[in-house]
Write an enzyme that holds these catalytic residues in place. Structure first.
Site, PDB file in Angstrom:
ATOM      1  N   LYS A 145     100.760  51.023 -56.337  1.00  0.00           N
ATOM      2  CA  LYS A 145     100.457  52.441 -55.865  1.00  0.00           C
ATOM      3  C   LYS A 145     100.462  53.139 -57.206  1.00  0.00           C
ATOM      4  O   LYS A 145      99.466  53.939 -57.714  1.00  0.00           O
ATOM      5  CB  LYS A 145     101.669  52.996 -55.258  1.00  0.00           C
ATOM      6  CG  LYS A 145     101.592  52.694 -53.710  1.00  0.00           C
ATOM      7  CD  LYS A 145     102.580  53.126 -52.933  1.00  0.00           C
ATOM      8  CE  LYS A 145     102.403  52.629 -51.460  1.00  0.00           C
ATOM      9  NZ  LYS A 145     103.763  52.801 -50.768  1.00  0.00           N
ATOM     10  N   GLN A 147     109.400  55.006 -50.452  1.00  0.00           N
ATOM     11  CA  GLN A 147     108.994  53.597 -49.709  1.00  0.00           C
ATOM     12  C   GLN A 147     110.016  53.324 -48.800  1.00  0.00           C
ATOM     13  O   GLN A 147     110.969  53.205 -49.077  1.00  0.00           O
ATOM     14  CB  GLN A 147     108.790  52.777 -50.981  1.00  0.00           C
ATOM     15  CG  GLN A 147     108.539  51.342 -50.610  1.00  0.00           C
ATOM     16  CD  GLN A 147     106.958  51.317 -50.212  1.00  0.00           C
ATOM     17  OE1 GLN A 147     106.205  52.271 -50.626  1.00  0.00           O
ATOM     18  NE2 GLN A 147     106.516  50.364 -49.377  1.00  0.00           N
ATOM     19  N   ASP A 184     102.802  60.758 -47.046  1.00  0.00           N
ATOM     20  CA  ASP A 184     102.792  59.519 -45.897  1.00  0.00           C
ATOM     21  C   ASP A 184     102.558  60.149 -44.656  1.00  0.00           C
ATOM     22  O   ASP A 184     102.250  59.433 -43.756  1.00  0.00           O
ATOM     23  CB  ASP A 184     104.289  59.268 -45.826  1.00  0.00           C
ATOM     24  CG  ASP A 184     104.412  57.600 -46.628  1.00  0.00           C
ATOM     25  OD1 ASP A 184     103.566  56.941 -46.898  1.00  0.00           O
ATOM     26  OD2 ASP A 184     105.567  57.315 -47.192  1.00  0.00           O
TER      27      ASP A 184
HETATM   28  N1  GUN Z   1     106.234  50.548 -46.294  1.00  0.00           N
HETATM   29  C1  GUN Z   1     105.393  49.934 -45.784  1.00  0.00           C
HETATM   30  N2  GUN Z   1     104.307  50.744 -45.386  1.00  0.00           N
HETATM   31  C2  GUN Z   1     104.614  51.873 -45.876  1.00  0.00           C
HETATM   32  C3  GUN Z   1     103.945  53.151 -46.204  1.00  0.00           C
HETATM   33  O1  GUN Z   1     102.696  53.427 -45.623  1.00  0.00           O
HETATM   34  N3  GUN Z   1     104.800  54.309 -46.569  1.00  0.00           N
HETATM   35  C4  GUN Z   1     105.996  54.171 -46.829  1.00  0.00           C
HETATM   36  N4  GUN Z   1     106.557  55.106 -47.475  1.00  0.00           N
HETATM   37  N5  GUN Z   1     106.558  52.843 -46.851  1.00  0.00           N
HETATM   38  C5  GUN Z   1     105.905  51.841 -46.500  1.00  0.00           C
END
Ligand code: GUN
Length: 298
Positions: free
Chosen positions: A55, A99, A122
């Site tokens: 990311k 996350q 998100d």
């Molecule tokens: N963990 C796995 N996929 C995601 C996601 O799309 N967003 C977040 N914040 N955590 C994750």
């Protein structure tokens, strides 16, 4: 021989990132401001570390600022809330991502609810979930957003089509249903308590598998010509090697489907591309600029 298209998500995601880089440059020229994405990661969950590294790298590659908060596993819920609060008030931060999963002593719902909905890239905040289900513009969860862009490559409208989603998670299954309804599909969600899953899947024109069970959807579950989006990323051991497989038995499914996303290299790369799109759109909204709908430009 069936002509099944295997959709290259890596290539598509790279096209999206390149578009975002151009649109980001225009935004910076217009406003004099560089979009900023804050990523908060707690502990050292191995998969989370890989996601977060990717990311940050891709955020910087499109010319956005990346702000990272790495916190120890034993951080308190109160301290995490206070960090989110600071990010909510930081003008250099347009998008906030915490996350998941978080350690057990932290209530994820409380943390996600603290994020300013206008920075919730998100799309997990109840305000954005409500807007999505009401058909209003909102920040939409990245993985289903990526899936919908892939489907829109084939169909802009799903009137008369039956879509079946395997899995009812808040991250994929439920928001995917809202997006497919917006595209006029007739939507069914099946899950662990559903009877006759196989029969319901067999009726699908569009099948989305997001359940986290390796190779669960068999070739016999698939109607001829079905479009398959496989969201699963499952690590299994085969012939002494660790490999990644989806929720759909790919080798069987390509025989009857008209399009399928592979694992790896299908939906996976689309998620971060859509996170960057959400960061750009969150920044634009904060400057009263219109939302970019990438499906109209790709
Ligand atoms: N963990 C796995 N996929 C995601 C996601 O799309 N967003 C977040 N914040 N955590 C994750």
């Amino acid at each position: 021989m069936n002509d099944c298209i295997v959709l290259d998500g890596k290539k598509f995601a790279s096209e999206i990132r390149s578009k975002i880089k151009d649109l980001g440059k225009q935004f910076i020229e217009e406003t004099g401001f560089t979009p900023g994405l804050a990523v908060v990661v707690v502990g050292d969950h191995p998969a989370s570390k890989v996601y977060v590294r990717n990311k940050i790298k891709q955020t910087e590659e499109v010319g956005f600022n990346s702000i990272e908060h790495k916190l120890p596993t034993n951080v308190s819920e109160k301290d995490l809330l206070s960090i989110v609060d600071h990010l909510n008030h930081n003008k250099k931060v347009n998008g906030i991502l915490v996350q998941l999963p978080l350690p057990e002593h932290i209530n994820s719902d409380v943390i996600l609810d603290k994020i300013d909905p206008s920075k919730d890239v998100d799309g997990f905040h109840a305000t954005n979930v409500g807007k999505l289900w009401s058909g209003l513009n909102s920040l939409v969860p990245c993985t289903p957003l990526g899936c919908s862009l892939m489907i829109k490559k084939l169909y802009s409208d799903l009137s008369g089509k039956k879509a079946v989603i395997v899995g009812r998670s808040n991250i994929v299954g439920k928001p995917m249903a809202a997006l497919l309804i917006k595209m006029n599909a007739t939507v069914t969600i099946v899950h662990s308590r559903t009877k006759n899953i196989e029969e319901i899947c067999k009726s699908a024109d569009i099948l989305i598998a997001a359940v986290g069970v390796p190779n669960m959807v068999k070739g016999t579950w698939i109607k001829k010509g079905c479009v398959i989006i496989d969201v699963g990323i499952n690590r299994i051991e085969k012939d002494g090697k660790n490999i990644l497989v989806g929720d759909v038995d790919f080798n069987e499914a390509i025989k009857s489907s008209s399009m399928i996303t592979p694992v790896p290299g299908g939906v996976g790369p689309m998620t971060i591309a859509c996170l960057l799109l959400n960061t750009l759109n969150a920044s634009r909204a904060q400057y009263n600029l219109n939302e970019i709908d990438l499906s109209s430009v790709l």
